[in-house]
Design an enzyme around this catalytic site. Sequence first.
Site, PDB file in Angstrom:
ATOM      1  N   TYR A  33     -13.126 -17.616 -12.134  1.00 12.84           N
ATOM      2  CA  TYR A  33     -13.819 -16.394 -12.551  1.00 12.84           C
ATOM      3  C   TYR A  33     -15.325 -16.618 -12.520  1.00 12.84           C
ATOM      4  O   TYR A  33     -15.809 -17.746 -12.437  1.00 12.84           O
ATOM      5  CB  TYR A  33     -13.371 -15.944 -13.939  1.00 12.84           C
ATOM      6  CG  TYR A  33     -13.963 -16.729 -15.096  1.00 12.84           C
ATOM      7  CD1 TYR A  33     -15.023 -16.198 -15.846  1.00 12.84           C
ATOM      8  CD2 TYR A  33     -13.473 -17.991 -15.434  1.00 12.84           C
ATOM      9  CE1 TYR A  33     -15.567 -16.917 -16.909  1.00 12.84           C
ATOM     10  CE2 TYR A  33     -14.012 -18.698 -16.495  1.00 12.84           C
ATOM     11  CZ  TYR A  33     -15.057 -18.162 -17.225  1.00 12.84           C
ATOM     12  OH  TYR A  33     -15.603 -18.869 -18.274  1.00 12.84           O
ATOM     13  N   LYS A 148     -15.266 -23.382 -12.518  1.00 11.35           N
ATOM     14  CA  LYS A 148     -15.188 -22.280 -13.484  1.00 11.35           C
ATOM     15  C   LYS A 148     -13.784 -21.671 -13.455  1.00 11.35           C
ATOM     16  O   LYS A 148     -13.547 -20.568 -12.955  1.00 11.35           O
ATOM     17  CB  LYS A 148     -16.268 -21.223 -13.210  1.00 11.35           C
ATOM     18  CG  LYS A 148     -16.586 -20.347 -14.420  1.00 11.35           C
ATOM     19  CD  LYS A 148     -17.840 -19.535 -14.177  1.00 11.35           C
ATOM     20  CE  LYS A 148     -18.135 -18.586 -15.331  1.00 11.35           C
ATOM     21  NZ  LYS A 148     -18.496 -19.289 -16.572  1.00 11.35           N
ATOM     22  N   GLU A 180     -21.133 -29.431 -23.956  1.00 13.38           N
ATOM     23  CA  GLU A 180     -21.703 -28.089 -23.794  1.00 13.38           C
ATOM     24  C   GLU A 180     -21.060 -27.171 -24.815  1.00 13.38           C
ATOM     25  O   GLU A 180     -20.216 -27.576 -25.605  1.00 13.38           O
ATOM     26  CB  GLU A 180     -21.471 -27.572 -22.378  1.00 13.38           C
ATOM     27  CG  GLU A 180     -20.012 -27.506 -21.965  1.00 13.38           C
ATOM     28  CD  GLU A 180     -19.824 -27.202 -20.483  1.00 13.38           C
ATOM     29  OE1 GLU A 180     -20.729 -26.591 -19.879  1.00 13.38           O
ATOM     30  OE2 GLU A 180     -18.772 -27.564 -19.937  1.00 13.38           O
ATOM     31  N   LEU A 205     -20.009 -27.455 -16.869  1.00 13.19           N
ATOM     32  CA  LEU A 205     -20.179 -26.398 -15.878  1.00 13.19           C
ATOM     33  C   LEU A 205     -21.645 -26.327 -15.465  1.00 13.19           C
ATOM     34  O   LEU A 205     -22.525 -26.406 -16.327  1.00 13.19           O
ATOM     35  CB  LEU A 205     -19.742 -25.059 -16.472  1.00 13.19           C
ATOM     36  CG  LEU A 205     -19.749 -23.873 -15.510  1.00 13.19           C
ATOM     37  CD1 LEU A 205     -18.584 -23.966 -14.537  1.00 13.19           C
ATOM     38  CD2 LEU A 205     -19.678 -22.557 -16.285  1.00 13.19           C
TER      39      LEU A 205
END
Length: 282
Positions: A33, A148, A180, A205
């Site tokens: 996505y 992702k 993160e 990411l």
Amino acid sequence: MSRIVYVNGRFLPFEEASISIMDRGFLFADGIYEVSAVLNGRLVDNEAHLARLDRSLSEIGIANPHDAAGWTQLEEALVARNELKEGLVYMQVTRGVAERDFPFPMHGVQPTVVMFTQAKTIAANPVADRGAKVVSVEDLRWKRRDIKSVALLAQVLAKQEAAAAGASEAWMHEDGFVTEGGSSTAFIITEDGRIVTRPLSTTILPGITRRAVMRLAEEQGLTVEERPFTLDEALGAAEAFFTSASAFVMPVTEIDGQRVGGGQPGPLTRRLRALYLEMAGA
């Protein structure tokens, strides 16, 4: 007006949209996505988001169903049909519909493409004025976090823990170091004004807003340092913030119930948010 969504080549009212129960995104989280922000009816930093979408699809062996121009045309059409002024465009591509079996289907299966918009206040988010609260959680994710993927259960659990604690975000940590946020990139600012964030690797990411903020900081002559940092270092930092397409630059004023800096959004974080808003056309 009913929200208009996009499913496999058709713009449809939200209530009429559906996908097969045999879709591999539903059965295996076998999909990718991407999310782009919209401000004043315009897509923000969209080319970089589409490049990341293309990379993620390539990493798991799904052919990209559109080139960048085709994706942009669909996004802009969706924004216009929903009269979206500020918010997000969500794009999802799965491997498609096939009989349930773990290996990839062999031939003739087309990727499933789903897109929709969400209205959201980003530029004038009141949390940015007072600062966000963050909780720390163990990072339970797989080892290819640079992709992702739609497999977001670990992030759902982390974000739920944050919500239950009255916090805006969870900062995940591994081996003593912050990786993160549940849906963001984590930054701290040292007492001497260095902006610190974890370097890119398969552990995080590659944030699009991260990249833009780092570029803006360097253009202003600010020092950006890519290295891991610990939770203790974050608690002792002069300032902290996180970045994402849905938050832009968000000050962090509390971690695990302890104030960061003076407990108020710091001056350098406010400056970076203002720079990003200017770049985004606010």
